[in-house]
Scaffold this active site. Sequence first.
Site, mmCIF file in Angstrom:
data_model
loop_
_atom_site.group_PDB
_atom_site.id
_atom_site.type_symbol
_atom_site.label_atom_id
_atom_site.label_comp_id
_atom_site.label_asym_id
_atom_site.label_seq_id
_atom_site.Cartn_x
_atom_site.Cartn_y
_atom_site.Cartn_z
ATOM 1 N N ASP A 105 -27.534 16.913 -1.163
ATOM 2 C CA ASP A 105 -26.463 17.090 -0.183
ATOM 3 C C ASP A 105 -26.398 18.519 0.338
ATOM 4 O OD1 ASP A 105 -25.647 17.976 -2.679
ATOM 5 O OD2 ASP A 105 -23.725 16.951 -2.686
ATOM 6 N N ASP A 108 -27.265 25.415 -1.828
ATOM 7 C CA ASP A 108 -26.329 26.532 -1.943
ATOM 8 C C ASP A 108 -27.050 27.679 -2.671
ATOM 9 O OD1 ASP A 108 -24.079 28.103 -2.106
ATOM 10 O OD2 ASP A 108 -22.875 26.722 -3.279
ATOM 11 N N SER A 109 -26.867 27.799 -3.976
ATOM 12 C CA SER A 109 -27.605 28.846 -4.715
ATOM 13 C C SER A 109 -29.097 28.513 -4.768
ATOM 14 C CB SER A 109 -27.064 28.977 -6.142
ATOM 15 O OG SER A 109 -27.486 27.883 -6.937
ATOM 16 N N THR A 112 -30.199 23.853 -8.080
ATOM 17 C CA THR A 112 -30.372 22.410 -8.285
ATOM 18 C C THR A 112 -31.712 21.938 -7.724
ATOM 19 O OG1 THR A 112 -27.986 22.119 -8.102
ATOM 20 C CG2 THR A 112 -29.335 20.141 -7.852
ATOM 21 N N LEU A 113 -31.985 22.330 -6.476
ATOM 22 C CA LEU A 113 -33.218 21.881 -5.825
ATOM 23 C C LEU A 113 -34.448 22.487 -6.509
ATOM 24 C CD1 LEU A 113 -33.556 19.923 -3.505
ATOM 25 C CD2 LEU A 113 -33.781 21.859 -1.952
ATOM 26 N N LYS A 136 -26.525 25.793 3.318
ATOM 27 C CA LYS A 136 -25.460 26.809 3.422
ATOM 28 C C LYS A 136 -26.052 28.166 3.705
ATOM 29 C CE LYS A 136 -21.509 25.102 0.863
ATOM 30 N NZ LYS A 136 -20.605 25.336 -0.280
ATOM 31 N N ASP A 164 -17.830 15.810 -3.040
ATOM 32 C CA ASP A 164 -16.510 15.682 -3.666
ATOM 33 C C ASP A 164 -15.907 17.014 -4.069
ATOM 34 O OD1 ASP A 164 -18.394 16.186 -5.831
ATOM 35 O OD2 ASP A 164 -16.759 15.674 -7.182
#
Length: 180
Positions: A105, A108-109, A112-113, A136, A164
């Site tokens: 989704d 950002d930092s 995760t990816l 982002k 969420d």
Amino acid sequence: MAETEAGHRIEAIFPASQIQARLTTLAGEIAAKKPVNLLVVPILKGSFVFAADLLRAMNHAGLAPEVDFLTLSSYKKSRASSGQVTILRDLDLDVEGRHVILIDDVLDSGRTLAFAKDLISARGASTIETCVLLEKQVARAVNIEADYHAFTCPNVFVVGYGMDVAHRYRELPYVGRLVD
Ligand code: IMP
Ligand code: MG
């Protein structure tokens, strides 16, 4: 702007119609590369709505991928990243020798990816591409950019379209920002 039941105010930033139009283009770009032995891996939970729409757009664009899911966690209940990524539920399928497209989704930092990409790479995927709904505009904590992104987004906390805050607002058909 009305308050939600949980006391938040949400301002739409990417309306549903704009998202759908963009996904048609994105699926066309993915299909144009004619990927073979394609496995699409949505990173749950946040990407489930994006992935569902993108997969149907991919079908319209002539692709027939296999799909499997990877559930990762870094955010827990708070809005700030904990910095630690863990596997909550692993893939069922073997990725060895496959062309894998990871779907998330928000980039950002980047943790995760990057975590997911390293994991799939270590398991011997032949090619790995990454596709995010929102990129982002912030400095990444790790060195990664997405191969495909639907939109760039300012550094605000967003909800809706699968995303969420404390398990709410995933059902919204648009992407909105929380107004403090
Ligand atoms: P990263 O690991 O810092 O790049 O963060 C990516 C993950 O954090 C995404 O998979 C999202 O689930 C979550 N995330 C980051 N920003 C937001 C946001 O504004 N709203 C909701 N979830 C977010
Ligand atoms: Mg996520």
